[in-house]
Design an enzyme around this catalytic site. Structure first.
Site, PDB file in Angstrom:
ATOM      1  CB  CYS A 134      13.721  22.391 -13.087  1.00 25.24           C
ATOM      2  SG  CYS A 134      13.952  20.618 -12.791  1.00 25.24           S
ATOM      3  CB  CYS A 176      10.450  21.297 -11.260  1.00 25.65           C
ATOM      4  SG  CYS A 176      11.658  21.125  -9.918  1.00 25.65           S
ATOM      5  CG  HIS A 186       4.029  -1.705  -4.843  1.00 27.69           C
ATOM      6  ND1 HIS A 186       2.827  -2.402  -4.821  1.00 27.69           N
ATOM      7  CD2 HIS A 186       4.968  -2.597  -5.247  1.00 27.69           C
ATOM      8  CE1 HIS A 186       3.044  -3.653  -5.199  1.00 27.69           C
ATOM      9  NE2 HIS A 186       4.334  -3.790  -5.460  1.00 27.69           N
ATOM     10  CG  ASN A 204      -1.847  -1.223   1.209  1.00 29.50           C
ATOM     11  OD1 ASN A 204      -2.107  -1.808   0.157  1.00 29.50           O
ATOM     12  ND2 ASN A 204      -2.309  -1.620   2.375  1.00 29.50           N
ATOM     13  CB  VAL A 205       1.191   4.015  -2.196  1.00 33.08           C
ATOM     14  CG1 VAL A 205       1.998   3.000  -2.981  1.00 33.08           C
ATOM     15  CG2 VAL A 205      -0.185   4.217  -2.848  1.00 33.08           C
ATOM     16  CG  ASP A 206      -2.715   3.336   2.661  1.00 31.57           C
ATOM     17  OD1 ASP A 206      -1.837   3.082   3.529  1.00 31.57           O
ATOM     18  OD2 ASP A 206      -3.580   2.502   2.319  1.00 31.57           O
TER      19      ASP A 206
END
Length: 353
Positions: free
Chosen positions: A227, A224, A157, A131-133
């Site tokens: 940048c 960005c 992930h 999970n990416v939460d």
């Protein structure tokens, strides 16, 4: 390096799926507690663990991957610098802009807190989440510092909570959301309206929302600023999560294998193991003859493999009782554990979201 492909469960498994032997919650608690009691257990969690927090699973009865028309954005599409690639980024970041706040606002549920208690008491020294939460981290907040959490929790992930541009400049996701709001006032107004009325778009575990009949052509993806200071124009950004077709970083892959090799048992929770990045860890455990227990509802990629014991129950119904069974009287004597065992929301997604 292994690239993340669109998760699938072989059709042969789906076609041959049969009703599993029923087991009562009490019997499940007893069996899981017996499995965990020796300690040194590695845990792998999947999207099913976060459903009670209001985040839909990819699969299951209403999972997005059951829709044959669903087409996720691949890594090469998101990073493509042609006009076509810019269109993919407009689509991704508009949907991600609207979908991030429900994930950000999500709170840990009883499963997260039960696992946090087992981690805190050292029964689960290594937890690997697909999970990416960030909800496992939220459950441990105030108990462990950031460094300790990183040592004990591996985000296989990646995470939704940071963004980096193609040149590696990292931005906190809340800051990036502010950039998106400033560049797209009309969508900021729409997002505010959703929040004011209590509406929640149907959100997937990766923060993507489903939008119908929407044009992405006018959505502005910000440049960005770092940048710009370096004398270049660059609006190619991605969250620090692994996209389909993208390779998992070698250090993450290597650590995931070490976590399995260092463990005496493997407990799988809320995952169909459809992604190869997780399935290969199970295969590695089986090769090492590590005992495996799988707690999940519905067919999984591991079904039928020898050496796996499966219990078909929702984790939220049993895991807190499992902690009490494992710890005995210590569950009430330790104020940290006692608080964890009365914490956690149960707010599964509504059908009308």
């Amino acid at each position: 390096m292994v690239r993340l492909s669109v998760p699938t469960i072989p059709q042969a498994i789906l076609s041959s799926a049969t009703s599993s032997k029923t087991i009562s919650p009490a019997a499940a608690v007893e069996r899981i507690a017996e499995f965990l009691a020796p300690g040194n257990v590695a845990v792998i969690t999947g999207a099913g663990v976060s459903v009670d927090s209001g985040i839909r699973a990819y699969r299951g009865e209403k999972g997005i991957y059951l829709n044959p028309n669903y087409k996720p954005i691949f890594y090469h599409e998101l990073m493509d610098e042609s006009p076509k690639g810019f269109g993919f980024r407009q689509r991704y970041w508009l949907r991600g802009y609207l979908g991030y706040k429900p994930v950000l606002d999500a709170l840990p549920n009883p499963t997260h807190y039960a696992l946090a208690a087992l981690q805190y008491k050292s029964f689960v020294p290594r937890l690997i989440t697909q999970n990416v939460d960030g909800l496992h981290h939220k459950a441990l907040a105030g108990i462990w510092d950031k460094h300790t959490m990183q040592h004990h929790v591996l985000e296989l992930h990646g995470s939704l909570h940071k963004v980096h541009c193609k040149y590696g400049h990292v931005t906190d996701r809340n800051t990036f959301q502010h950039w998106l709001s400033t560049a797209n006032p009309q969508w900021k107004e729409y997002a505010d309206e959703l929040e004011a009325t209590g509406q929640k778009p149907r959100t997937n575990p990766d923060g993507d929302v489903q939008l119908e009949g929407v044009s992405y052509d006018d959505f502005v993806v910000p440049v960005c600023p770092t940048c710009l200071l370096e004398g270049r124009q660059n609006s190619v950004h991605k969250p620090e999560l692994i996209f389909f077709g993208e390779s998992i970083q070698p250090d993450v892959k290597d650590r995931s294998f070490r976590d399995i090799e260092s463990s005496s048992r493997l407990f799988l929770i809320g995952t169909t193991l459809a992604t190869f990045s997780a399935f290969r860890l199970l295969k590695h455990a089986l090769e090492l003859q590590i005992p495996v227990l799988h707690l999940n509802v519905g067919p999984t990629r591991a079904d039928g493999l020898p050496g796996i014991e499966k219990i078909e129950l929702e984790s939220g119904k049993v895991l807190k009782d499992v902690v009490r069974a494992v710890l005995g009287s210590k569950a009430d004597e330790d104020p940290v554990v006692r608080k964890m065992l009365v914490s956690g929301v149960v707010r599964p997604p509504r059908d009308d979201e």
